[in-house]
Motif scaffolding. Sequence first.
Motif, PDB file in Angstrom:
ATOM      1  N   TYR A 152     -27.087  22.073  12.460  1.00  0.00           N
ATOM      2  CA  TYR A 152     -25.880  22.408  11.711  1.00  0.00           C
ATOM      3  C   TYR A 152     -24.738  21.639  12.352  1.00  0.00           C
ATOM      4  O   TYR A 152     -24.578  21.643  13.579  1.00  0.00           O
ATOM      5  N   GLY A 154     -20.531  21.013  11.992  1.00  0.00           N
ATOM      6  CA  GLY A 154     -19.236  21.294  11.388  1.00  0.00           C
ATOM      7  C   GLY A 154     -18.193  20.340  11.930  1.00  0.00           C
ATOM      8  O   GLY A 154     -18.016  20.230  13.147  1.00  0.00           O
ATOM      9  N   TYR A 156     -14.237  19.496  11.970  1.00  0.00           N
ATOM     10  CA  TYR A 156     -12.966  20.171  11.717  1.00  0.00           C
ATOM     11  C   TYR A 156     -11.820  19.189  11.982  1.00  0.00           C
ATOM     12  O   TYR A 156     -11.646  18.710  13.105  1.00  0.00           O
ATOM     13  N   HIS A 194     -19.067  20.623   6.385  1.00  0.00           N
ATOM     14  CA  HIS A 194     -20.172  21.392   6.966  1.00  0.00           C
ATOM     15  C   HIS A 194     -21.482  20.818   6.415  1.00  0.00           C
ATOM     16  O   HIS A 194     -21.674  20.747   5.203  1.00  0.00           O
TER      17      HIS A 194
END
Length: 567
Positions: A152, A154, A156, A194
């Motif tokens: 995973y 992510g 930002y 994501h």
Amino acid sequence: MSVIRLFALFALLLLSIPAAADERAELLEMKNTIENLVDALVKRGVLSADDASELKTEAAAKARADAATETQVEPAAAVADAPPQAGGKVVRVPYVPEFVKDEIREQVRAELRQDVTEDVVERAREERWGVKDALPDWVTAINWSGDLRLRYQGDYMGSGNVANSVADFNAINDAGGIARAGPDVFRNITEDRHRLRVRARLGLGITVADRVSAGVRLITGRLDNPISLNETLGRNGDPIEFNVDRLFLAWDEKDRDGLTRWHLTGGRIPNPYFQPSDIVWDNDLAFEGVAASIRAPLAFLDPVAGPASPHRHVFLTFGAYPLDESESAVDDGSSNDKWLWGAQAGVNFAFTPNHATSLAVAYHDYINVVGRPNSFNSVLNDWTAPASLVKGNSLFDIRNDLDVTTELFALAADYTLLNVSAQYRYSGFDPVNVWVTGDVVKNIGYDEGDVLRRTGVRIPERSFGYHVGLQLGTACEIAQSLNHCVDEFGEWTLFAYYRYLQRDAVLDAFTDSNFHLGGTDTKGYVLGFDYGITRHTWLRLRFMSGDEIDGAPEGIDTLQVDMNARF
């Protein structure tokens, strides 16, 4: 006590008297006869069951007492003539019947068989034993390996980032110009992202001869990205593609201690250079070409490690790697092939058993990678544009025509890298090892005057970069395993790095693809944790925070959560 009771007790005591005969059948016959006699007396009411049980208990106790006081077996004739032992006493032990010896032998054999079987099975598993000639040679010469990673990720984006402020020059070159790139002309630096991503690698190692080996590896990843093997899920069900990442032949020469003296390899090969960080080369980057490594022992640097220690040698690695080959020539008749030449010299040594250090100096020279402006309405120098760009390097438009939609960007500077690398391990906190890493790189090929002549613009030199890191954990006993530390349940590592990489310190196409989403002109830190959840399977949590050094505001934080399995 009755006569019958005395007779029964006498009969049972016969079983405890040392026997002179060794015939098992005769002894068993006597034993069974006496036990049957006692049982018959009980049935006829001559002896009670309690009396019979008491008789047997007394006989057994008497036998144990006799056995405890007699410790030497001597035939009767020999005892009569033998001189007394010290103290004037001849010590005897009871005769041990053959059937008792057989039972003891069988019990010992069974226990030994179990222990030996377990040891042999474990050793066979570790050393991969096989039945001689049961399998053809090509089967035993092949070794499969691989790994699978689920991630995973992510991304930002910083609150101070400004939309449409960072150009995507790779997309512009692919499209043939800024206008033609359309919405892809700018990189996304404002919208969080994501993703679920996967990476798979499957390698095949082949032993060709005693000193010759071959290797092939299949990997996931896109063909247009040499530094990332990740595939992002969620592409409308499109299947994942596999490509050949490594394809090489290698020759090794080992010394009498089993350590490699020479290592020659050619084809599409793993990174042959010692690197404690990824500021120069991404960990997934493969090299195409030929490389040679030489190692020589230095006993005086490592008096505690012994003659076969991997922490006691100097090494030299050099290689030549074609980046872009073409059959055509440039205006002056010289070749327009792009090459990378590299050499590295270093030393591994240990101060004490708890201290190990690696130091290396490398020189890497890129040939024909700098851009050349075209003559008016010409495209002859288009080949100087790089095949792959990420972000950060100084670029300029090499097109020279009246069409404002046909930009083509190339590198504004030459790249000749001087790289100093160091790594130190302390293992005095057993079982925890502590690693300190450092990496410094300088592009000594950058020349402001040359850049000004090519581009017409003075671009201040920004050609320096460095990395410092700290890692500790229960794994990683040797330097070469830093990227593959955790392998067993309960093993763990903690790591923290800081990096600073100016825009022209290295080629942005080959540096780490994860930090700040790849490229140069970036600074920041990395924090991470690995933990083994079972054998060959571990979790990794990594957080990266990066910002620009000189360019437009571009803060990017990235969180990665990985499940890794190796086989």
